[in-house]
Motif scaffolding. Structure first.
Motif, mmCIF file in Angstrom:
data_model
loop_
_atom_site.group_PDB
_atom_site.id
_atom_site.type_symbol
_atom_site.label_atom_id
_atom_site.label_comp_id
_atom_site.label_asym_id
_atom_site.label_seq_id
_atom_site.Cartn_x
_atom_site.Cartn_y
_atom_site.Cartn_z
ATOM 1 N N ALA A 1 0.867 -1.123 -0.109
ATOM 2 C CA ALA A 1 0.017 -0.011 -0.101
ATOM 3 C C ALA A 1 0.930 1.381 0.022
ATOM 4 O O ALA A 1 2.038 1.227 0.505
ATOM 5 N N PRO A 2 0.322 2.221 -0.509
ATOM 6 C CA PRO A 2 1.006 3.596 -0.463
ATOM 7 C C PRO A 2 1.262 3.951 0.999
ATOM 8 O O PRO A 2 0.635 3.647 2.141
ATOM 9 N N VAL A 3 2.114 4.957 1.365
ATOM 10 C CA VAL A 3 2.582 5.293 2.626
ATOM 11 C C VAL A 3 1.926 6.889 2.708
ATOM 12 O O VAL A 3 2.431 7.590 1.918
ATOM 13 N N ILE A 4 1.090 7.058 3.791
ATOM 14 C CA ILE A 4 0.759 8.261 4.071
ATOM 15 C C ILE A 4 1.368 9.138 5.417
ATOM 16 O O ILE A 4 1.587 8.444 6.293
ATOM 17 N N THR A 5 1.835 10.197 5.103
ATOM 18 C CA THR A 5 2.572 10.905 6.227
ATOM 19 C C THR A 5 2.255 12.424 6.204
ATOM 20 O O THR A 5 1.463 13.034 5.146
ATOM 21 N N ASN A 6 2.554 13.252 7.326
ATOM 22 C CA ASN A 6 2.227 14.653 7.360
ATOM 23 C C ASN A 6 0.656 15.125 7.082
ATOM 24 O O ASN A 6 0.693 15.934 6.181
ATOM 25 N N LEU A 7 -0.187 14.380 7.437
ATOM 26 C CA LEU A 7 -1.610 14.835 7.381
ATOM 27 C C LEU A 7 -1.786 16.135 8.307
ATOM 28 O O LEU A 7 -1.541 16.115 9.486
#
Length: 720
Positions: free
Chosen positions: A592-598
């Motif tokens: 899966a993609p990586v989500i950061t800094n929301l």
């Protein structure tokens, strides 16, 4: 179990692949499909309905009427073999329909003494052999002129039989009853040709007769059509154009057809319709009347399939040659513009992006152009500039065109040049023409005086129609006429020599868009079939989701094509292309993609805010990032993020909430892997006595108003 996975995954994808807030999502149910064995050789089944109006059915021989009509067409590109199978069906209008149509004709016609034009064939024959002696060949004539637009629109709104879903309707009509014997009074149709640049009604003919000797020429149509998928053929109607073609193009004609010079009354008068031979001769005559529109408009043999490309460029130069003599560049800018040209091309070829650039130049400021022109032009004794069309065209192609466009670009690249000069003609083999087009280039030589009315002040016609004609040559169109077959020039399209209209005909658009989609579908199906054959038996469930969806989309695209809904068919095939990519990436990428800094800016609130996040995917790449907004634990709204320099951003507009708001994002990659961020929440706290900020001003005004009322009441009571 596999179907359960398909339902679950497709449900999530349905939520993501939208560009507006959603509240309700429909479930997906897998279906079985018939899979064609191969689509690189693509076939379509077209139809033509022929409606016979006001003829005695007993004298119509259907087999003879359809003799020589194509039962199929085969077109080849470098990648695809396109086969069109064609079926014909003949219908006979009943008495009520004939009466209604006749009334429409009478209600939308004018009978007058100088409503039309007749051709002086003797003068034309003389001019043909004395090209340097212009003649008056057109004179006014009496008769009934019928509004072709009104008839065409009525037929579209009131078809005798439903139009074929993929195909055309041709009305073969007979209104001989409107004419008098001896051709003293005739009827014909007005189809409203105009110049796109000025809006002027066309009342002039080709360049040899576009002069003061031949004023107010009316364009008398015997046939017409092309604003819809309908064409009307009236052999009983007057026309002069086919008579002109017979004489002017005589050196290229081997077979003459009776309907060029004999209308239906003439033909019937010469036949014994009580005999088989007479009936056969009549049907041969009528079949010849139908041949041109069926073979050159409905199912054209003369065009090339549309180029299967992604973009188109028209780079045009309008070169003004009399600036030193006082004709300024600015005074000629009205003759065309990029917006006009782009509108025409986007209407014709809507699947690709068009870049249209039109520049106006003073030739004296461009020595290369000055040299190029005069290397292929001479001055005649009377001062007329004679341009050698072929010589100049090929010199421009070889030496000037590469300076303005990328000649090696596989997309459509058309280079157009327009020369405007007083007292100028372009010659090829002793004949005079206005323009040449082909091989990605157009060149137009049009003398200054032909742009204006005789007062040399009032604009008459520009070059947008001619430029469109020549540009269509450059992208693969031939004329709507071929020698010995000229009557298709009565159509709405720009590829004839008879008259001009503002834009392209339905036949032109159907040809370009249909053949483009033929290639698109065949190539995509071939790609899908090859990749599908390489799938294993134990792929990820996501792979089978994509496979199922692709099959569904191909079937849907076929249905839309068969309804001639070209844009929807294109969008559906684009979707199929995306799903082919997903299918293949799903076999390679299961991370899966990586989500950061929301980040929420400024904060979650009902006045609106921004959501940003960094999302990365190292293999298949990020396809979609979507913000989810849930209000009061109820409805969920979706907002697609846009990407800029690796940061995905969505703008959340103002909304109404009473208790709580929850925000999170989901990200998909092309392998159909899903990542979900943490959920951020915000609780709405409102004092029972507080007033929302947005209502504060209104609240103050209400209190102030009440105070004024109280003061007024007190004052009134005191006066009492």
């Amino acid at each position: 179990m596999r179907h359960l996975w398909i339902l679950s995954i497709l449900f999530l994808f349905s939520l993501s692949l939208v560009n507006y807030p959603l509240i309700e999502v429909q479930d997906y149910e897998p279906q079985e499909f018939i899979i064609p064995s191969q689509l690189i050789n693509i076939e379509r089944n077209w139809a033509a309905h022929i409606v016979v109006v006001n003829y005695d059915e007993a004298v119509i021989d259907e087999s003879e009427l359809l003799s020589g009509m194509p039962s199929s067409r085969v077109y080849a590109t470098s990648d695809v073999m396109i086969t069109y199978n064609i079926e014909y069906e003949i219908f006979y209008a009943d008495a009520e329909y004939i009466s209604d149509l006749t009334q429409v004709v009478m209600d939308n016609s004018v009978n007058g003494s100088e409503t039309g034009t007749w051709l002086d064939e003797t003068a034309l024959l003389y001019q043909q052999t004395h090209l340097d002696e212009p003649q008056r060949i057109f004179y006014p004539r009496a008769g009934r002129v019928i509004d072709g637009y009104a008839v065409e629109e009525w037929l579209e709104a009131n078809p005798f039989v439903p139009h074929p879903s993929l195909g055309y309707t041709l009305y073969l009509v007979n209104f001989s009853s409107l004419d008098t014997s001896g051709h003293g009074l005739e009827h014909w149709y007005e189809y409203h040709p105009i110049d796109p640049d000025t809006g002027e009604e066309q009342n002039w003919f080709r360049l040899e007769w576009d002069n003061s000797l031949n004023p107010n020429v009316t364009m008398d149509y015997a046939n017409f059509g092309g604003r819809f998928n309908t064409y009307i053929v009236d052999p009983s109607a007057h026309q002069w154009y086919l008579k002109w073609c017979r004489i002017w193009w005589s050196d290229s004609i081997g077979t003459e057809y009776d309907f060029w010079t004999e209308d239906l009354e003439d033909k019937v008068a010469a036949l014994n319709l009580g005999s088989p031979a007479g009936i056969n001769a009549l049907n041969v005559y009528l079949s010849e009347c139908l041949w041109d529109p069926i073979n050159q408009l409905f199912f054209p043999y003369q065009h090339q399939p549309a180029s299967y490309v992604q973009s188109g460029l028209l780079r045009a130069l309008v070169i003004c040659m009399d600036v030193e003599e006082g004709t300024t560049v600015d005074s000629l800018r009205w003759v065309t513009d990029a917006k006009m040209q782009k509108a025409h091309l986007e209407e014709l070829y809507p699947f690709i992006s068009w870049d249209v650039q039109v520049d106006f130049l003073d030739i004296d400021e461009y020595p290369d152009w000055n040299t190029t022109f005069w290397d292929h032009a001479t001055l005649s004794p009377d001062g007329t500039t004679i341009a050698d069309g072929y010589g100049m065209f090929y010199d421009i192609r070889d030496n000037m065109r590469p300076q303005y466009i990328d000649a090696d670009d596989p997309n459509i690249n058309v280079f157009g040049v327009v020369f405007i000069k007083k007292q100028m003609e372009m010659h090829i083999s002793g004949n005079t023409y206005t323009g040449l087009g082909g091989g990605g280039q157009t060149v137009i030589w049009k003398a200054w005086d032909r742009y204006y009315r005789p007062d040399e002040i009032t604009p008459k016609d520009g070059i947008s129609a001619i430029q469109l004609h020549e540009t269509m040559h450059a992208i693969g169109f031939h004329h709507t006429w071929q020698h010995e077959h000229y009557s298709s020039d009565f159509s709405f399209g720009p590829m004839g020599y008879f008259a001009f209209h503002n834009g392209t005909a339905s036949f032109d658009k159907n040809w370009v868009q249909g053949t483009y989609l033929d290639q698109m579908e065949a190539i995509l199906w071939d790609d899908f079939s090859t990749k599908r054959a390489g799938l294993g038996i134990d792929e990820r469930p996501e792979t089978y989701v994509a496979e199922q969806r692709i099959l569904e989309l191909f079937e849907s695209a076929d249905d839309l094509y068969n309804e001639m809904d070209w844009l929807s068919a294109y969008d559906t095939l684009r979707d199929a292309s995306d799903w082919i990519d997903r299918m293949m990436w799903s076999t390679l990428d299961d991370t899966a993609p990586v989500i950061t800094n929301l980040i929420i800016t400024p904060s979650i609130n009902t006045n609106g805010f921004y959501v940003t996040a960094n999302v990365t995917d190292d293999l298949s790449g990020v396809e979609n990032v979507t913000v989810y907004l849930q209000i009061d634990s109820g409805d969920i709204f979706l907002y697609i993020c846009a990407e800029s320099s690796g940061v995905w951003v969505a703008s959340i507009p103002a909304f109404t909430a009473s208790s709580n708001v929850e925000v999170w994002i989901r990200a998909w990659d092309w392998g159909m892997n899903i990542a979900e961020s943490t959920h951020l929440t915000h609780t709405i706290t409102t004092s029972p006595y507080s007033i929302p900020d947005s209502s504060l001003y209104l609240y103050i005004m209400i209190i102030a108003g009440l105070a004024v009322v109280i003061v007024v009441i007190v004052v009134v009571l005191r006066k009492r």
